[in-house]
Design a protein around this motif. Structure first.
Motif, PDB file in Angstrom:
ATOM      1  N   ARG A   1     -35.634 -23.245 -23.608  1.00 22.17           N
ATOM      2  CA  ARG A   1     -35.298 -22.032 -24.362  1.00 22.17           C
ATOM      3  C   ARG A   1     -34.153 -21.305 -23.660  1.00 22.17           C
ATOM      4  O   ARG A   1     -34.033 -21.337 -22.442  1.00 22.17           O
ATOM      5  CB  ARG A   1     -36.510 -21.104 -24.438  1.00 22.17           C
ATOM      6  N   TYR A   2     -33.306 -20.643 -24.453  1.00 27.17           N
ATOM      7  CA  TYR A   2     -32.222 -19.822 -23.929  1.00 27.17           C
ATOM      8  C   TYR A   2     -32.445 -18.361 -24.298  1.00 27.17           C
ATOM      9  O   TYR A   2     -32.925 -18.048 -25.391  1.00 27.17           O
ATOM     10  CB  TYR A   2     -30.877 -20.235 -24.542  1.00 27.17           C
ATOM     11  N   GLN A   3     -32.052 -17.476 -23.396  1.00 24.39           N
ATOM     12  CA  GLN A   3     -31.891 -16.065 -23.731  1.00 24.39           C
ATOM     13  C   GLN A   3     -30.501 -15.643 -23.256  1.00 24.39           C
ATOM     14  O   GLN A   3     -30.182 -15.775 -22.077  1.00 24.39           O
ATOM     15  CB  GLN A   3     -32.926 -15.188 -23.018  1.00 24.39           C
ATOM     16  N   ASP A   4     -29.690 -15.168 -24.169  1.00 23.90           N
ATOM     17  CA  ASP A   4     -28.399 -14.589 -23.812  1.00 23.90           C
ATOM     18  C   ASP A   4     -28.569 -13.072 -23.778  1.00 23.90           C
ATOM     19  O   ASP A   4     -28.796 -12.448 -24.816  1.00 23.90           O
ATOM     20  CB  ASP A   4     -27.322 -14.983 -24.823  1.00 23.90           C
ATOM     21  N   ILE A   5     -28.459 -12.506 -22.578  1.00 22.63           N
ATOM     22  CA  ILE A   5     -28.663 -11.071 -22.392  1.00 22.63           C
ATOM     23  C   ILE A   5     -27.304 -10.431 -22.122  1.00 22.63           C
ATOM     24  O   ILE A   5     -26.701 -10.667 -21.070  1.00 22.63           O
ATOM     25  CB  ILE A   5     -29.630 -10.797 -21.226  1.00 22.63           C
ATOM     26  N   ARG A   6     -26.814  -9.664 -23.070  1.00 21.22           N
ATOM     27  CA  ARG A   6     -25.529  -9.009 -22.907  1.00 21.22           C
ATOM     28  C   ARG A   6     -25.662  -7.790 -22.002  1.00 21.22           C
ATOM     29  O   ARG A   6     -26.714  -7.132 -21.956  1.00 21.22           O
ATOM     30  CB  ARG A   6     -24.959  -8.593 -24.268  1.00 21.22           C
ATOM     31  N   GLY A   7     -24.571  -7.499 -21.275  1.00 15.56           N
ATOM     32  CA  GLY A   7     -24.613  -6.389 -20.339  1.00 15.56           C
ATOM     33  C   GLY A   7     -25.060  -5.084 -20.966  1.00 15.56           C
ATOM     34  O   GLY A   7     -25.771  -4.291 -20.336  1.00 15.56           O
ATOM     35  N   GLY A   8     -24.665  -4.860 -22.213  1.00 13.66           N
ATOM     36  CA  GLY A   8     -25.041  -3.628 -22.899  1.00 13.66           C
ATOM     37  C   GLY A   8     -26.509  -3.525 -23.250  1.00 13.66           C
ATOM     38  O   GLY A   8     -26.976  -2.464 -23.664  1.00 13.66           O
ATOM     39  N   GLN A   9     -27.259  -4.627 -23.078  1.00 13.22           N
ATOM     40  CA  GLN A   9     -28.684  -4.613 -23.402  1.00 13.22           C
ATOM     41  C   GLN A   9     -29.570  -4.206 -22.229  1.00 13.22           C
ATOM     42  O   GLN A   9     -30.751  -3.914 -22.428  1.00 13.22           O
ATOM     43  CB  GLN A   9     -29.120  -6.000 -23.888  1.00 13.22           C
ATOM     44  N   VAL A  10     -29.039  -4.232 -21.004  1.00 14.98           N
ATOM     45  CA  VAL A  10     -29.893  -3.935 -19.858  1.00 14.98           C
ATOM     46  C   VAL A  10     -30.346  -2.484 -19.904  1.00 14.98           C
ATOM     47  O   VAL A  10     -29.657  -1.608 -20.433  1.00 14.98           O
ATOM     48  CB  VAL A  10     -29.191  -4.247 -18.516  1.00 14.98           C
ATOM     49  N   GLN A  11     -31.527  -2.242 -19.337  1.00 12.70           N
ATOM     50  CA  GLN A  11     -32.073  -0.888 -19.274  1.00 12.70           C
ATOM     51  C   GLN A  11     -31.445  -0.158 -18.091  1.00 12.70           C
ATOM     52  O   GLN A  11     -31.571  -0.590 -16.941  1.00 12.70           O
ATOM     53  CB  GLN A  11     -33.590  -0.945 -19.107  1.00 12.70           C
ATOM     54  N   LEU A  12     -30.748   0.947 -18.358  1.00 10.95           N
ATOM     55  CA  LEU A  12     -30.091   1.714 -17.299  1.00 10.95           C
ATOM     56  C   LEU A  12     -30.952   2.915 -16.915  1.00 10.95           C
ATOM     57  O   LEU A  12     -31.395   3.688 -17.764  1.00 10.95           O
ATOM     58  CB  LEU A  12     -28.716   2.199 -17.764  1.00 10.95           C
ATOM     59  N   LEU A  13     -31.152   3.067 -15.597  1.00 15.15           N
ATOM     60  CA  LEU A  13     -31.941   4.159 -15.037  1.00 15.15           C
ATOM     61  C   LEU A  13     -31.188   4.730 -13.842  1.00 15.15           C
ATOM     62  O   LEU A  13     -30.186   4.174 -13.396  1.00 15.15           O
ATOM     63  CB  LEU A  13     -33.318   3.661 -14.588  1.00 15.15           C
ATOM     64  N   THR A  14     -31.678   5.828 -13.307  1.00  8.86           N
ATOM     65  CA  THR A  14     -31.097   6.378 -12.090  1.00  8.86           C
ATOM     66  C   THR A  14     -32.200   6.902 -11.182  1.00  8.86           C
ATOM     67  O   THR A  14     -33.364   6.997 -11.582  1.00  8.86           O
ATOM     68  CB  THR A  14     -30.084   7.500 -12.418  1.00  8.86           C
ATOM     69  N   SER A  15     -31.817   7.213  -9.948  1.00  9.63           N
ATOM     70  CA  SER A  15     -32.750   7.798  -8.994  1.00  9.63           C
ATOM     71  C   SER A  15     -32.921   9.287  -9.291  1.00  9.63           C
ATOM     72  O   SER A  15     -32.251   9.854 -10.159  1.00  9.63           O
ATOM     73  CB  SER A  15     -32.220   7.590  -7.566  1.00  9.63           C
ATOM     74  N   HIS A  16     -33.801   9.948  -8.536  1.00 12.04           N
ATOM     75  CA  HIS A  16     -34.125  11.352  -8.847  1.00 12.04           C
ATOM     76  C   HIS A  16     -32.913  12.267  -8.773  1.00 12.04           C
ATOM     77  O   HIS A  16     -32.837  13.264  -9.493  1.00 12.04           O
ATOM     78  CB  HIS A  16     -35.212  11.849  -7.892  1.00 12.04           C
TER      79      HIS A  16
END
Length: 318
Positions: A158-173
């Motif tokens: 199986r393949y998954q193509d994960i585009r950069g814009g799909q990643v979950q972006l978070l930050t520290s406190h």
């Protein structure tokens, strides 16, 4: 390192370990030896010399580059087989083309990830595009191998193509760290990668002097690899720098800090954080095959030689 970024991390959801979380101690720090892969592109072997009991379910990880190719220099890999595990290819800078014997594949670049579940087996090739070979340019990425449990080793590829814009972006406190969740979850925030073996994979960028303490699943191991820069890991601030891997012990939180001063060509501390639930099964690993016994390894080689993992596609001629 372009990967995926934002102008103001304070607009993102913030993550911090709960006050009562037990800090994970740093068990060891190792330095990745250099080598060459495929047709000759330089790599750092991030897990070399580390006891597998600390890595399970991760098998190996190579940092590919960072290298600035002259025209004609970019290289890839020849056709090669895989069976019994998953490969995760994360491109930070540059472009890579993937193709397999089942007709899968695609192009990934600048923050994209390709997740290939080899399962029962296939043939695979990774190459730079002709335009990059002609022009040269910057290339930098990671390839991570994740083991599959015995029950899933012979599943369909199986393949998954994960585009950069799909990643979950978070930050520290305080907004000092940008966290890109590629797979798994962090503090309830899910990344796009779907994994058979439960893992978390995060690419973090810490500004000079920034520190982040993250909640970390207690049933997962904890590993930090330094892609670039200088900093410290653990509450006792164990020093780390580019090309080093830190292995953490048990606990519910994981701490990384960037030094106040970084090199001019590496303005931030760049790290990959990995955690996974150990499979704790026998592992027989040789080259591109990761199975549970020597008999299964032999069968994989026999199947490859007999063409049962697929055949190299014949190039289409106009």
């Amino acid at each position: 390192m372009p990967a995926v970024t934002v102008e103001n991390p304070l607009t993102l959801p913030r993550v911090a370990a709960p006050a009562g979380a037990v800090a994970r101690p740093v068990l060891a720090v190792s330095t990745a030896p250099g080598g060459f892969e495929g047709e000759g592109f330089p790599v750092r072997r991030a897990f070399a010399g580390i006891n597998y009991t600390h890595l399970d379910p991760f098998i190996m990880m190579d940092q590919m580059g960072e290298v600035d190719y002259a025209p004609g220099e970019p290289k890839g890999t020849p056709w090669h087989p895989h069976r019994g595990f998953e490969t995760v290819t994360y491109i930070i800078d540059g472009t890579f083309i993937h193709q397999d014997s089942n007709g899968g594949g695609g192009t990934i670049m600048n923050g994209d990830t390709q997740w290939m579940t080899a399962g029962s087996g296939l043939l695979h090739i990774e190459t730079p595009p002709e335009s990059l070979v002609m022009s040269g340019g910057l290339f930098h990425g990671l390839q991570l191998w994740v083991n599959l449990p015995a029950a899933d080793k012979m599943m369909n590829p199986r393949y998954q193509d994960i585009r950069g814009g799909q990643v979950q972006l978070l930050t520290s406190h305080d907004g000092g760290a940008l966290l890109r969740v590629i797979a798994g979850e962090l503090d309830g925030h899910e990344g796009p990668g779907i994994t058979h073996t439960p893992i978390t994979m995060v690419h973090a960028t810490l500004r000079p002097g920034a520190e982040v303490t993250l909640p970390w699943r207690e049933d997962f191991n904890g590993i930090v690899y330094v892609l670039a820069g200088r900093g410290a890991v653990g509450t006792d601030r164990r020093p780390v720098h580019t090309g080093q891997t830190a292995v953490f012990g048990a606990g519910g939180s994981l701490t990384v800090r960037a030094d106040e001063s970084q090199d001019s060509n590496t303005p931030d501390l760049e790290v990959v954080l990995l955690g996974g639930r150990p499979i704790r099964e026998p592992m027989a690993h040789y080259g591109p095959f990761v199975m549970n016994s020597q008999a299964e390894l032999k069968q994989a080689f026999d199947d490859f030689q007999a063409g049962r993992l697929g055949t190299v596609p014949v190039p289409h001629v106009q």
